[in-house]
Design a protein around this motif. Structure first.
Motif, PDB file in Angstrom:
ATOM      1  N   ASP A  18       0.954  -1.181   0.199  1.00  0.00           N
ATOM      2  CA  ASP A  18       0.117   0.041  -0.020  1.00  0.00           C
ATOM      3  C   ASP A  18       0.913   1.164   0.199  1.00  0.00           C
ATOM      4  O   ASP A  18       1.540   1.585   0.883  1.00  0.00           O
ATOM      5  CB  ASP A  18      -0.840   0.006   1.118  1.00  0.00           C
ATOM      6  CG  ASP A  18      -1.693   1.259   1.609  1.00  0.00           C
ATOM      7  OD1 ASP A  18      -1.567   2.178   0.598  1.00  0.00           O
ATOM      8  OD2 ASP A  18      -2.088   1.339   2.596  1.00  0.00           O
ATOM      9  N   ASN A  23       1.480  -0.485   4.273  1.00  0.00           N
ATOM     10  CA  ASN A  23       1.212  -1.684   4.789  1.00  0.00           C
ATOM     11  C   ASN A  23       1.825  -2.627   3.465  1.00  0.00           C
ATOM     12  O   ASN A  23       1.574  -2.427   2.495  1.00  0.00           O
ATOM     13  CB  ASN A  23      -0.232  -1.891   4.786  1.00  0.00           C
ATOM     14  CG  ASN A  23      -0.709  -0.970   5.974  1.00  0.00           C
ATOM     15  OD1 ASN A  23      -0.061  -0.865   7.065  1.00  0.00           O
ATOM     16  ND2 ASN A  23      -1.731  -0.333   5.746  1.00  0.00           N
ATOM     17  N   VAL A  25       1.076  -6.622   1.984  1.00  0.00           N
ATOM     18  CA  VAL A  25       0.494  -7.850   2.132  1.00  0.00           C
ATOM     19  C   VAL A  25       1.227  -8.958   1.466  1.00  0.00           C
ATOM     20  O   VAL A  25       1.888  -8.752   0.477  1.00  0.00           O
ATOM     21  CB  VAL A  25      -0.702  -7.660   1.130  1.00  0.00           C
ATOM     22  CG1 VAL A  25      -1.691  -8.983   1.310  1.00  0.00           C
ATOM     23  CG2 VAL A  25      -1.696  -6.461   1.913  1.00  0.00           C
ATOM     24  N   GLN A  33      -1.370 -12.492   4.739  1.00  0.00           N
ATOM     25  CA  GLN A  33      -0.800 -11.714   5.955  1.00  0.00           C
ATOM     26  C   GLN A  33      -0.591 -10.279   5.841  1.00  0.00           C
ATOM     27  O   GLN A  33      -0.293  -9.858   4.448  1.00  0.00           O
ATOM     28  CB  GLN A  33       0.485 -12.050   6.809  1.00  0.00           C
ATOM     29  CG  GLN A  33       0.273 -13.631   7.101  1.00  0.00           C
ATOM     30  CD  GLN A  33       1.559 -14.094   7.616  1.00  0.00           C
ATOM     31  OE1 GLN A  33       2.357 -14.505   6.771  1.00  0.00           O
ATOM     32  NE2 GLN A  33       2.067 -13.996   8.612  1.00  0.00           N
ATOM     33  N   CYS A  34      -0.966  -9.288   6.342  1.00  0.00           N
ATOM     34  CA  CYS A  34      -0.671  -7.907   6.459  1.00  0.00           C
ATOM     35  C   CYS A  34       0.318  -7.424   7.434  1.00  0.00           C
ATOM     36  O   CYS A  34      -0.041  -7.665   8.689  1.00  0.00           O
ATOM     37  CB  CYS A  34      -2.085  -7.193   6.504  1.00  0.00           C
ATOM     38  SG  CYS A  34      -1.839  -5.306   6.034  1.00  0.00           S
ATOM     39  N   ASP A  36       2.481  -3.979   9.020  1.00  0.00           N
ATOM     40  CA  ASP A  36       2.732  -2.544   8.831  1.00  0.00           C
ATOM     41  C   ASP A  36       4.246  -2.195   8.259  1.00  0.00           C
ATOM     42  O   ASP A  36       4.876  -3.121   8.000  1.00  0.00           O
ATOM     43  CB  ASP A  36       2.406  -1.817  10.036  1.00  0.00           C
ATOM     44  CG  ASP A  36       3.827  -2.085  11.233  1.00  0.00           C
ATOM     45  OD1 ASP A  36       4.810  -2.492  10.954  1.00  0.00           O
ATOM     46  OD2 ASP A  36       3.373  -1.730  12.498  1.00  0.00           O
ATOM     47  N   GLU A  41       3.266  -7.862  12.247  1.00  0.00           N
ATOM     48  CA  GLU A  41       1.981  -8.450  11.463  1.00  0.00           C
ATOM     49  C   GLU A  41       0.969  -7.622  12.204  1.00  0.00           C
ATOM     50  O   GLU A  41       0.426  -7.433  13.357  1.00  0.00           O
ATOM     51  CB  GLU A  41       1.818  -9.806  12.136  1.00  0.00           C
ATOM     52  CG  GLU A  41       0.630 -10.480  11.156  1.00  0.00           C
ATOM     53  CD  GLU A  41       0.533 -11.872  11.678  1.00  0.00           C
ATOM     54  OE1 GLU A  41      -0.260 -12.355  12.410  1.00  0.00           O
ATOM     55  OE2 GLU A  41       1.195 -12.724  10.903  1.00  0.00           O
ATOM     56  N   LYS A  44      -4.182 -11.405   9.976  1.00  0.00           N
ATOM     57  CA  LYS A  44      -3.925 -12.655   8.851  1.00  0.00           C
ATOM     58  C   LYS A  44      -5.175 -13.300   8.744  1.00  0.00           C
ATOM     59  O   LYS A  44      -5.972 -13.324   9.523  1.00  0.00           O
ATOM     60  CB  LYS A  44      -2.894 -13.430   9.615  1.00  0.00           C
ATOM     61  CG  LYS A  44      -2.776 -14.793   8.934  1.00  0.00           C
ATOM     62  CD  LYS A  44      -1.666 -15.607   9.939  1.00  0.00           C
ATOM     63  CE  LYS A  44      -1.454 -17.101   9.559  1.00  0.00           C
ATOM     64  NZ  LYS A  44      -0.689 -17.638  10.552  1.00  0.00           N
ATOM     65  N   CYS A  54      -2.295 -10.801  -5.585  1.00  0.00           N
ATOM     66  CA  CYS A  54      -3.065  -9.910  -4.513  1.00  0.00           C
ATOM     67  C   CYS A  54      -2.448  -8.542  -4.748  1.00  0.00           C
ATOM     68  O   CYS A  54      -1.708  -7.979  -5.522  1.00  0.00           O
ATOM     69  CB  CYS A  54      -2.597 -10.335  -3.263  1.00  0.00           C
ATOM     70  SG  CYS A  54      -0.762  -9.720  -2.657  1.00  0.00           S
ATOM     71  N   VAL A  56      -3.494  -4.358  -3.018  1.00  0.00           N
ATOM     72  CA  VAL A  56      -3.810  -3.661  -1.699  1.00  0.00           C
ATOM     73  C   VAL A  56      -4.157  -2.091  -2.169  1.00  0.00           C
ATOM     74  O   VAL A  56      -3.489  -1.553  -2.777  1.00  0.00           O
ATOM     75  CB  VAL A  56      -2.956  -3.587  -0.840  1.00  0.00           C
ATOM     76  CG1 VAL A  56      -1.359  -3.362  -0.710  1.00  0.00           C
ATOM     77  CG2 VAL A  56      -3.136  -3.192   0.902  1.00  0.00           C
ATOM     78  N   ILE A  69      -8.169  -5.140   0.322  1.00  0.00           N
ATOM     79  CA  ILE A  69      -7.220  -6.047  -0.085  1.00  0.00           C
ATOM     80  C   ILE A  69      -8.046  -7.127  -0.948  1.00  0.00           C
ATOM     81  O   ILE A  69      -9.025  -7.574  -0.518  1.00  0.00           O
ATOM     82  CB  ILE A  69      -6.576  -7.091   1.005  1.00  0.00           C
ATOM     83  CG1 ILE A  69      -5.633  -6.144   1.939  1.00  0.00           C
ATOM     84  CG2 ILE A  69      -5.731  -8.273   0.440  1.00  0.00           C
ATOM     85  CD1 ILE A  69      -5.132  -6.882   3.351  1.00  0.00           C
ATOM     86  N   LEU A  91      -9.477  -8.625   9.623  1.00  0.00           N
ATOM     87  CA  LEU A  91      -9.758  -8.587   8.115  1.00  0.00           C
ATOM     88  C   LEU A  91     -11.231  -8.980   8.211  1.00  0.00           C
ATOM     89  O   LEU A  91     -11.496 -10.135   8.608  1.00  0.00           O
ATOM     90  CB  LEU A  91      -9.080  -9.148   7.317  1.00  0.00           C
ATOM     91  CG  LEU A  91      -7.604  -8.497   6.964  1.00  0.00           C
ATOM     92  CD1 LEU A  91      -6.848  -9.476   5.836  1.00  0.00           C
ATOM     93  CD2 LEU A  91      -7.950  -7.235   5.952  1.00  0.00           C
TER      94      LEU A  91
END
Length: 138
Positions: A18, A23, A25, A33-34, A36, A41, A44, A54, A56, A69, A91
């Protein structure tokens, strides 16, 4: 970071960043999993089926690091999650898009206006998902 998020799994299949909040992913098999920007973490989820792509994007409603996401799966399905309701650690499943792809999705992008999602698959097909027109029964 990839070693940290990947220590007990297969090699990473897809990574998205992101660019507004940093962030990250990481998708590996059926795990999403995301993290920072510092590698901590945030959340998830486990999916049914393996994730092959994927993307984001920052949530349009909140400016606290919340994200939307998208995950494209090996079977051609697309799932969407968000953590935009004030809890960054959870999430919430937003839904599954209609399955236009008949094979593995290899690329995804959420447009800046949040009204279009572009996806591509291993056979070279590209689809644009858009919300139904206002007043539509869908």
């Amino acid at each position: 970071l990839l070693r940290q998020g990947n220590e007990d799994r297969n090699e990473s299949i897809s990574v998205a960043i992101d660019d507004s909040f940093g962030n990250i992913v990481v998708c590996c098999g059926g795990s999403l999993q995301c993290f920072d920007v510092n590698g901590k973490e945030i959340c998830k989820v486990e999916t049914e089926g393996d994730i092959s792509a994927c993307c984001v994007a920052p949530s349009p409603e909140v400016e606290d690091g919340s994200v939307i996401i998208g995950a494209g799966l090996v079977d051609g399905s697309i799932k969407m999650w968000g953590n935009y309701k004030g809890r960054l650690d959870v999430l919430e499943m937003l839904g599954t898009l209609s399955q236009e792809h008949q094979c593995m999705i290899t690329a995804m992008h959420i447009c800046d206006d949040y009204k279009r999602i572009l996806t591509g698959d291993v056979e070279g097909n590209v689809f644009v998902y858009m919300p139904p027109p206002e007043g539509s029964p869908l």
